[in-house]
Design a protein around this motif. Structure first.
Motif, PDB file in Angstrom:
ATOM      1  N   THR A 183       0.783  -1.321  -0.191  1.00  0.00           N
ATOM      2  CA  THR A 183      -0.012   0.023  -0.057  1.00  0.00           C
ATOM      3  C   THR A 183       1.050   0.988   0.005  1.00  0.00           C
ATOM      4  O   THR A 183       0.434   2.271  -0.711  1.00  0.00           O
ATOM      5  N   HIS A 187       2.086   4.617  -3.196  1.00  0.00           N
ATOM      6  CA  HIS A 187       2.015   6.021  -3.296  1.00  0.00           C
ATOM      7  C   HIS A 187       3.436   6.663  -3.104  1.00  0.00           C
ATOM      8  O   HIS A 187       3.858   7.669  -3.700  1.00  0.00           O
ATOM      9  N   GLU A 240      -5.883   5.404   5.326  1.00  0.00           N
ATOM     10  CA  GLU A 240      -6.279   6.513   4.430  1.00  0.00           C
ATOM     11  C   GLU A 240      -5.619   6.240   2.814  1.00  0.00           C
ATOM     12  O   GLU A 240      -6.461   6.174   1.927  1.00  0.00           O
ATOM     13  N   LEU A 241      -4.413   5.631   2.764  1.00  0.00           N
ATOM     14  CA  LEU A 241      -4.020   5.351   1.610  1.00  0.00           C
ATOM     15  C   LEU A 241      -4.538   4.149   0.776  1.00  0.00           C
ATOM     16  O   LEU A 241      -4.727   4.034  -0.269  1.00  0.00           O
ATOM     17  N   HIS A 242      -4.852   3.264   1.978  1.00  0.00           N
ATOM     18  CA  HIS A 242      -5.738   1.884   1.308  1.00  0.00           C
ATOM     19  C   HIS A 242      -6.862   2.182   0.754  1.00  0.00           C
ATOM     20  O   HIS A 242      -7.104   1.632  -0.227  1.00  0.00           O
ATOM     21  N   SER A 243      -7.557   2.891   1.547  1.00  0.00           N
ATOM     22  CA  SER A 243      -8.887   3.553   0.886  1.00  0.00           C
ATOM     23  C   SER A 243      -8.906   4.230  -0.254  1.00  0.00           C
ATOM     24  O   SER A 243     -10.035   4.344  -1.046  1.00  0.00           O
ATOM     25  N   SER A 244      -7.874   4.751  -0.744  1.00  0.00           N
ATOM     26  CA  SER A 244      -7.755   5.719  -1.858  1.00  0.00           C
ATOM     27  C   SER A 244      -7.959   4.742  -3.050  1.00  0.00           C
ATOM     28  O   SER A 244      -8.319   5.395  -4.056  1.00  0.00           O
ATOM     29  N   GLN A 246      -5.574   3.284  -4.900  1.00  0.00           N
ATOM     30  CA  GLN A 246      -4.424   3.336  -5.779  1.00  0.00           C
ATOM     31  C   GLN A 246      -3.632   1.986  -5.463  1.00  0.00           C
ATOM     32  O   GLN A 246      -3.162   1.585  -4.197  1.00  0.00           O
TER      33      GLN A 246
END
Length: 376
Positions: A183, A187, A240-244, A246
Motif C-alpha cells: 500500500t 503511493h 487512508e492510503l489503502h482506501s484511496s 491506488q
C-alpha cells in the motif's frame, strides 16, 4: 613531468584521503579496540562471520569489528557489512575451541540475534558466494533494508533505475511477508524525484579488509526524530492510503526514495505493527546512510586539523614532486602487499604493517637523490 601535468602534493593526499574516508565510513561507526558485547544489542555495527570457527553445517555466529581483529587473526572471515540489533557472539557457546580475548565472559547464546545465509558467505536468492568464481556476469549487489541480505540486480524481479537513483530497496520476499508495504509502495515508491542513490556493493581492499562502499548524497533529508515523539495522528495514514484505491503490481523488489520512512504512519495501530519486529522502519537513524554519516563524523573529529598537510603545502615544487614519487611507490607496494592477504582471506594486523615498513626501510634506507627527499 611537465609543469602542466603536475599537481600539488596536498591535492594528491586530499584525494586519497577522501577515498579513505569513504572506505572507512562503515568501520568508523564501530569500535576497533573493544568488544561490543557489553553494549548489548547494538543498533547497527560492522559484523563478521568466521568460516574457520563456525563453518557451514554448524551454528551461525557473528562477531564485532574488534574481535575480528583480535580474536580471529589469520582466520577465513566473511565481511557482513553492517547488521542491526546484533550482539557479539565471539567466544560464546557457538565456539567450541575459541575464547574471546577482549570480553571472555558471555552468555551461551544471544537469543535476539538474527542470522541468515550471509553468515556462511552466501547471498541472494541464488544462494551463491560473493565474489562468485563460477559467475562470469558482472552485476551489482544491492542490500535489502529489511532482511539485510544482498541480492544481484538481475534477481530482483524488477528493473533497477538508471536515470533515477534511489536509496533504499526492499526485496520481494520481505514485501510479501509484510503486505501492508505494498500500500505504501503504491503511493511512496512512485515518488522518484528525490536526489538520492542506491546502495551498491562495491568491494575495495584497504587496511587489510574488504569494504562495501555505499554511494551517498550530501543533500538527503535529515532524519525527523521529533516527529515520532511529538506528532499525534488523529487517524491512520495507512488506512487512508489503502482506501484511496491506488494500487501497483505486487511483484519484484521495490525501491524507495530517501524520505519514505518519514511518511510512514505512526498511529497506535501501526505502532502495534512495529512491535512485531518492524519498529526500525519508523526510525530514520536506522538507515545505513545515518550510520555511515556518523562514522564519517567520528573520523573527522579524530583527525581534526592535520599539521602535516599544512607543512607539505609549504614545500617547494621540487620537494613536493620528490615526495609524490616516493608516496606513489609506497602505495603501489603496500597495495601488492595487502592483496596477498586478500587472496588468502586473512586479516591484516598491526604487526604485519610494522614488518612491511621495516622491509621498506631495509631496502630503501632513507635514499636521497641529489638532495631530494625520500618519503618513508
Amino acid at each position: 613531468m611537465s609543469e602542466e601535468q603536475t599537481v600539488s602534493l596536498v591535492d594528491v593526499l586530499e584525494e586519497d584521503e577522501e577515498l579513505e574516508e569513504e572506505a572507512s565510513a562503515v568501520l568508523a561507526g564501530s569500535d576497533a579496540d573493544h568488544c561490543s558485547y557489553p553494549q548489548g544489542y547494538v543498533k547497527r555495527q560492522a559484523l563478521y562471520a568466521c568460516n574457520t570457527c563456525t563453518p557451514k553445517g554448524g551454528e551461525p555466529a557473528g562477531m564485532c569489528l574488534a574481535c575480528s581483529y583480535t580474536c580471529h587473526e589469520g582466520h577465513e572471515l566473511f565481511e557482513l557489512y553492517t547488521k542491526r540489533n546484533f550482539r557479539c557472539d565471539c567466544g560464546n557457546g557457538k565456539f567450541t575451541e575459541l575464547q574471546c580475548k577482549l570480553h571472555p565472559v558471555k552468555d551461551e547464546v544471544n537469543s535476539m540475534n538474527k542470522y541468515s545465509q550471509n553468515f556462511f558467505g552466501l547471498y541472494c536468492t541464488c544462494n551463491r558466494p560473493y565474489p562468485d568464481p563460477d559467475d562470469q556476469v558482472e552485476d551489482e549487489m544491492i542490500q535489502c533494508v529489511m532482511c539485510e541480505d544482498w541480492l544481484h540486480s538481475r534477481h530482483l524481479g524488477c528493473v533497477v533505475p538508471d536515470s533515477v537513483e534511489l536509496q533504499e530497496m526492499i526485496c520481494e520476499s520481505c514485501m510479501n511477508k509484510n503486505p501492508f508495504l505494498w500500500t505504501y509502495a503504491a503511493h511512496l515508491a512512485a515518488l522518484q524525484t528525490e536526489c538520492c542513490r542506491v546502495f551498491f556493493l562495491k568491494l575495495s581492499y584497504k587496511k587489510g579488509f574488504f569494504y562495501e562502499f555505499s554511494s551517498m548524497v550530501d543533500d538527503v533529508t535529515e532524519p525527523t526524530f521529533k516527529r515520532r515523539r511529538e506528532e499525534a495522528e488523529s487517524s491512520c495514514r495507512l488506512e487512508e492510503l489503502h482506501s484511496s484505491g491506488q494500487k501497483r503490481v505486487q511483484s519484484g523488489a521495490v525501491f524507495w526514495p530517501s524520505t519514505w520512512r518519514s511518511k510512514l504512519c505512526s498511529c497506535n495501530s501501526c505502532q502495534r505493527l512495529s512491535q512485531a519486529g518492524l519498529s526500525f522502519l519508523l526510525d530514520e537513524s536506522d538507515t545505513v546512510f545515518a550510520y555511515e554519516k556518523k562514522g564519517k563524523n567520528n573520523e573527522q573529529k579524530e583527525k581534526g586539523n592535520d599539521p602535516l598537510m599544512s607543512a607539505l603545502d609549504n614545500l617547494n615544487r621540487v620537494q613536493q614532486l620528490e615526495i609524490i614519487h616516493g608516496y606513489n611507490d609506497m602505495k603501489t607496494e603496500l597495495k601488492d602487499f595487502l592483496q596477498r592477504f586478500a587472496a588468502e582471506g586473512k586479516v591484516v594486523t598491526s604487526e604485519d604493517i610494522r614488518q612491511f615498513f621495516e622491509q621498506q626501510q631495509t631496502r630503501k634506507r632513507r635514499r636521497v637523490d641529489a638532495g631530494g627527499f625520500y618519503c618513508t
